[in-house]
Design a protein around this motif. Structure first.
Motif, mmCIF file in Angstrom:
data_model
loop_
_atom_site.group_PDB
_atom_site.id
_atom_site.type_symbol
_atom_site.label_atom_id
_atom_site.label_comp_id
_atom_site.label_asym_id
_atom_site.label_seq_id
_atom_site.Cartn_x
_atom_site.Cartn_y
_atom_site.Cartn_z
ATOM 1 N N SER A 11 0.842 -1.194 0.000
ATOM 2 C CA SER A 11 0.000 0.000 0.000
ATOM 3 C C SER A 11 0.874 1.238 0.000
ATOM 4 N N ASN A 12 0.582 2.191 -0.896
ATOM 5 C CA ASN A 12 1.382 3.416 -0.976
ATOM 6 C C ASN A 12 1.378 4.181 0.343
ATOM 7 N N TYR A 43 6.180 -7.839 -5.066
ATOM 8 C CA TYR A 43 5.452 -6.994 -6.009
ATOM 9 C C TYR A 43 5.785 -7.390 -7.450
ATOM 10 N N PHE A 47 2.551 -7.874 -9.858
ATOM 11 C CA PHE A 47 1.978 -6.622 -10.379
ATOM 12 C C PHE A 47 1.481 -6.772 -11.819
ATOM 13 N N ASN A 49 -0.151 -3.548 -13.056
ATOM 14 C CA ASN A 49 -0.314 -2.135 -13.392
ATOM 15 C C ASN A 49 1.056 -1.475 -13.420
ATOM 16 N N LYS A 51 1.954 1.555 -14.172
ATOM 17 C CA LYS A 51 2.018 2.898 -13.590
ATOM 18 C C LYS A 51 2.223 2.814 -12.085
ATOM 19 N N ARG A 52 1.503 1.899 -11.444
ATOM 20 C CA ARG A 52 1.644 1.756 -10.003
ATOM 21 C C ARG A 52 3.020 1.216 -9.640
ATOM 22 N N ASP A 55 5.413 4.078 -9.876
ATOM 23 C CA ASP A 55 5.186 4.956 -8.724
ATOM 24 C C ASP A 55 5.838 4.374 -7.471
ATOM 25 N N TYR A 56 5.711 3.076 -7.341
ATOM 26 C CA TYR A 56 6.263 2.373 -6.182
ATOM 27 C C TYR A 56 7.788 2.491 -6.155
ATOM 28 N N ASN A 85 4.853 7.622 -18.975
ATOM 29 C CA ASN A 85 5.257 6.908 -17.762
ATOM 30 C C ASN A 85 6.606 7.367 -17.212
ATOM 31 N N LYS A 87 8.775 9.057 -14.643
ATOM 32 C CA LYS A 87 8.526 9.276 -13.222
ATOM 33 C C LYS A 87 9.661 10.088 -12.596
#
Length: 447
Positions: A11-12, A43, A47, A49, A51-52, A55-56, A85, A87
């Motif tokens: 969880s972010n 992860y 995973f 996604n 993008k997530r 971000d992670y 994408n 970041k």
């Protein structure tokens, strides 16, 4: 660590809180990094996604390396910069440059075809624009392929401590694996879609080939096509020249028997075969002699064949059950083998003619032969004679003639002859060895 604990750690909000503490990594105590590495490994396995995931990674970079800014520039499957994408992670408490870099990247002209080969120009711009920072470039490599770039911006002296370098390399490796896995997953889905479409195409094509042999008075027929791939370029067909009469009368009417081979195999050959089948079926209804049929078919198909850079060999014949006469014309196809029962020998049925799609004004010769009781004709494609064994030897025409002659002397039915020829082919090629090309056989035998 339990699965539930790992999922919570992903969880972010939890990561933000966990990493927001005063993070320091002593060489002899790296429990926090071990926890992060464990969650990152988990992860990577789960995973979907992208993008997530990015971000992670950015979030981890922000807090583990809190004395620097990080910029992730991933590449798409074409090797182009994946603009949407990109970041950026940084701590505004330490760097005033944070908003300036974000603003610059937002306005930078990442054209659709901006490839990683042009990344040097971007690096030069960074070095010229942000001279007060030490900028380090890291390639994101996986299996020797560049998946993107990671840039770090440090104010003043760059921390080159062993532990810092090791941790950064670990995260870059995870990032590379994540990007590669994502594109492998996308590629796999594309292949699955293509395979599904090919399977549907193969099913449709198999329905275009006759699923059973028609009843022709005084004739025993058998046919089979074995494609090298799911879709094939071989073609055979049986067509009545009279369509508006009863089934019983049609048995004694004139029939067209044709076999052909599109150069190559797979989807292109399969599509051209389907096109040619439609054209030929329309031509057959004209009732013209074989040489005229091939001439007109060549005229109809030459443009499409020329555009595809392919050609077609085709043997066309028509048979009259009442007279037992067979007329034929050949567009450079393998000549069918006629077993003359009365003479106990094999004759090649051949006539002059060019392949379809090669010459606009091609002319074809028409041949004719009187058949007798127990005569048999073997129509085949070159996938049969060009089949090779483990030693590289070809099955060739001579072996086929000997096999066919031997089987005809045994007074077998056409279906038995067909099955035994394929069995002989399998024995010749060897166990678990596939045919190199599509192989089709039609056995036409008089009662």
């Amino acid at each position: 660590m339990s699965k539930i604990q790992k999922e919570k750690l992903l969880s972010n909000d939890v990561i933000q809180k966990f990493l927001a503490e005063d993070y320091k990594l002593p060489i002899d105590k790296n429990d926090k990094f071990v926890e992060i590495a464990s969650s990152l490994a988990y992860y990577l396995k789960s995973f979907s996604n992208i993008k997530r995931f990015l971000d992670y990674i950015s979030l981890i970079l922000k807090h583990i390396f809190n004395e620097q800014l990080s910029l992730i520039i991933p590449l798409n499957e074409k090797g182009e910069i994946w603009k949407e994408n990109i970041k950026f992670s940084g701590d505004t408490k330490n760097f005033k440059i944070d908003s300036e870099i974000k603003s610059y990247l937002k306005n930078f002209d990442f054209s659709k075809n901006f490839r990683f080969k042009e990344i040097d120009s971007l690096e030069k711009i960074f070095n010229n624009k942000f001279k007060e920072y030490v900028i380090k470039s890291h390639k994101i490599l996986s299996r020797g392929k560049c998946r993107g770039f990671l840039y770090t911006f440090n104010y003043g002296i760059y921390d080159e401590s062993l532990i810092n370098e090791r941790n950064l390399k670990f995260i870059i490796s995870c990032l590379a694996v994540g990007l590669e896995n994502y594109w492998l997953l996308k590629t796999k889905k594309k292949h699955e879609n293509v395979d599904r479409e090919i399977s549907i195409g193969a099913e449709i094509q198999s329905q275009l080939l006759p699923d059973y042999c028609p009843i022709i008075f005084g004739v025993d027929l058998a046919a089979h096509c074995r494609p090298a791939l799911q879709l094939g370029g071989d073609y055979y067909d049986f067509m009545s020249l009279k369509t508006n009469i009863s089934e019983k009368r049609r048995e004694k009417a004139r029939w067209a028997l044709v076999i052909g081979d599109v150069m190559g195999k797979g989807i292109p050959a399969g599509l051209l075969m389907t096109m040619l089948r439609g054209m030929l079926r329309a031509e057959v209804l004209t009732g013209l002699p074989p040489d005229r049929i091939l001439h007109d078919l060549n005229q109809l198909a030459i443009y499409d064949l020329d555009q595809s850079h392919r050609f077609v060999t085709l043997f066309y014949s028509d048979y009259d059950p009442r007279t037992r006469k067979l007329r034929y014309a050949n567009a450079a196809h393998n000549p069918p083998l006629l077993w003359k029962s009365s003479e106990q020998k094999i004759i090649k049925l051949d006539s002059e003619g060019f392949v379809l799609g090669l010459q606009n004004d091609a002319e074809y010769q028409c041949g004719q032969i009187q058949l007798s009781k127990n005569d048999a004709i073997l129509y085949y494609t070159d996938g049969v004679t060009e089949t090779s064994n483990a030693l590289g030897e070809r099955f060739d025409e001579e072996r086929l003639m000997k096999s066919f002659s031997k089987l005809c002397k045994q007074s077998l039915k056409s279906k038995e002859i067909l099955h035994k020829i394929f069995k002989i082919l399998d024995e010749f090629t060897g166990k678990n060895r596939q045919l190199e090309d599509d192989a089709s056989i039609v056995v036409f035998q008089l009662d």
